[in-house]
Design a protein around this motif. Structure first.
Motif, PDB file in Angstrom:
ATOM      1  N   VAL A 171      -7.034 -11.753  -9.185  1.00  0.00           N
ATOM      2  CA  VAL A 171      -5.649 -12.210  -9.075  1.00  0.00           C
ATOM      3  C   VAL A 171      -5.184 -12.821 -10.396  1.00  0.00           C
ATOM      4  N   MET A 172      -6.029 -13.691 -10.983  1.00  0.00           N
ATOM      5  CA  MET A 172      -5.668 -14.324 -12.241  1.00  0.00           C
ATOM      6  C   MET A 172      -5.510 -13.286 -13.353  1.00  0.00           C
ATOM      7  N   LEU A 173      -6.390 -12.296 -13.354  1.00  0.00           N
ATOM      8  CA  LEU A 173      -6.294 -11.227 -14.347  1.00  0.00           C
ATOM      9  C   LEU A 173      -4.993 -10.453 -14.171  1.00  0.00           C
ATOM     10  N   ALA A 174      -4.662 -10.127 -12.914  1.00  0.00           N
ATOM     11  CA  ALA A 174      -3.433  -9.382 -12.645  1.00  0.00           C
ATOM     12  C   ALA A 174      -2.202 -10.193 -13.030  1.00  0.00           C
ATOM     13  N   LEU A 175      -2.242 -11.501 -12.795  1.00  0.00           N
ATOM     14  CA  LEU A 175      -1.121 -12.364 -13.189  1.00  0.00           C
ATOM     15  C   LEU A 175      -0.995 -12.402 -14.710  1.00  0.00           C
ATOM     16  N   GLY A 176      -2.148 -12.385 -15.389  1.00  0.00           N
ATOM     17  CA  GLY A 176      -2.117 -12.296 -16.846  1.00  0.00           C
ATOM     18  C   GLY A 176      -1.468 -10.991 -17.300  1.00  0.00           C
ATOM     19  N   PHE A 177      -1.767  -9.899 -16.569  1.00  0.00           N
ATOM     20  CA  PHE A 177      -1.127  -8.615 -16.871  1.00  0.00           C
ATOM     21  C   PHE A 177       0.392  -8.728 -16.724  1.00  0.00           C
TER      22      PHE A 177
END
Length: 246
Positions: A191-197
């Motif tokens: 989730v955090m990675l996707a939010l970074g995206f």
């Protein structure tokens, strides 16, 4: 009918179709990540329905915009100038969409880091309403759809090719939406990675709006590299868990 038959036997038209489908699928990744994250905030019984509605709206918007290609093309014409740089309607839409993505991703990161924040500029709610989710998806659908159609117009002048490419790309989004959303839900660190995206995509939209072209290849290469590293982390974590239970 003769026009369609001529396209069907034209190798150049098939090459344009395959290229455009690939481009539309890649461009749809941004939209799909946002839809997956947002619908995962809904109660479980509403998530699949919200994803279908959100992606269905994306298809309707893009087909509707294809019917107004002449108008869409004019969106790239500057309507005012600031410090010597002309801003078109497309630029303003991209900037607005980018700012929305930055706000949304920052709010979600804030909530993930501090699940019980005090009252501030960020919402403290853990979930989002169904209507609010659809409204936000529709807003981003509009931004990504306009960018998608302008890209399509730049690659081919044949409307049937654009229509087929859009339908195939959105169908791929529909098939991938469920598995992607479930994967994100099952792996909280993703989730955090996707939010970074989403933050990176938002910054890219803003940069494009201000006339700074950012090659999409660099953006997707960075996303792919980050996703590969996170994939290795997930595999390593699961192996440690199995070893611990063994």
């Amino acid at each position: 009918m003769d026009y369609l038959l001529q396209l069907a036997v034209d190798p150049g038209a098939w090459i344009a179709l395959l290229t455009l489908i690939a481009m539309e699928v890649v461009l749809g990744v941004d939209n799909l990540i946002f839809i997956s994250i947002l619908t995962n905030k809904l109660p479980a019984q509403y998530r699949a329905r919200a994803r279908r509605i959100g992606i269905g709206l994306a298809l309707i918007l893009r087909l509707a915009l294809l019917g107004t290609v002449a108008i869409i093309v004019t969106l790239t014409t500057p309507v005012f100038t600031v410090f010597g740089h002309g801003f078109s309607w497309r630029d303003m839409i991209l900037i607005a969409g980018g700012l929305f993505l930055l706000w949304k991703a920052t709010k979600e990161i804030h909530h993930s880091v501090d699940p019980h924040p005090n009252d501030d500029v960020f919402e403290a709610k853990a979930s989002v309403g169904f209507v609010a989710a659809i409204a936000q998806i529709l807003m981003l659908d509009l931004v990504f759809s306009i960018d998608s159609i302008i890209t399509a117009v730049g690659m081919t002048e044949h409307i049937p090719i654009m229509i087929i490419a859009v339908i195939v790309a959105v169908s791929c989004m529909l098939l991938a939406a469920g598995p992607l959303a479930r994967f994100i839900e099952a792996n909280p660190t993703v989730v955090m990675l996707a939010l970074g995206f989403l933050i990176m995509i938002g910054m890219t939209l803003i940069a494009e709006g201000f006339g700074a072209h950012v090659p999409k290849g660099y953006v997707y290469a960075a996303m792919g590299f980050s996703a590969a590293i996170e994939g290795l982390n997930i595999v390593a974590r699961k192996r440690r868990e199995r070893a611990g239970h063994g």
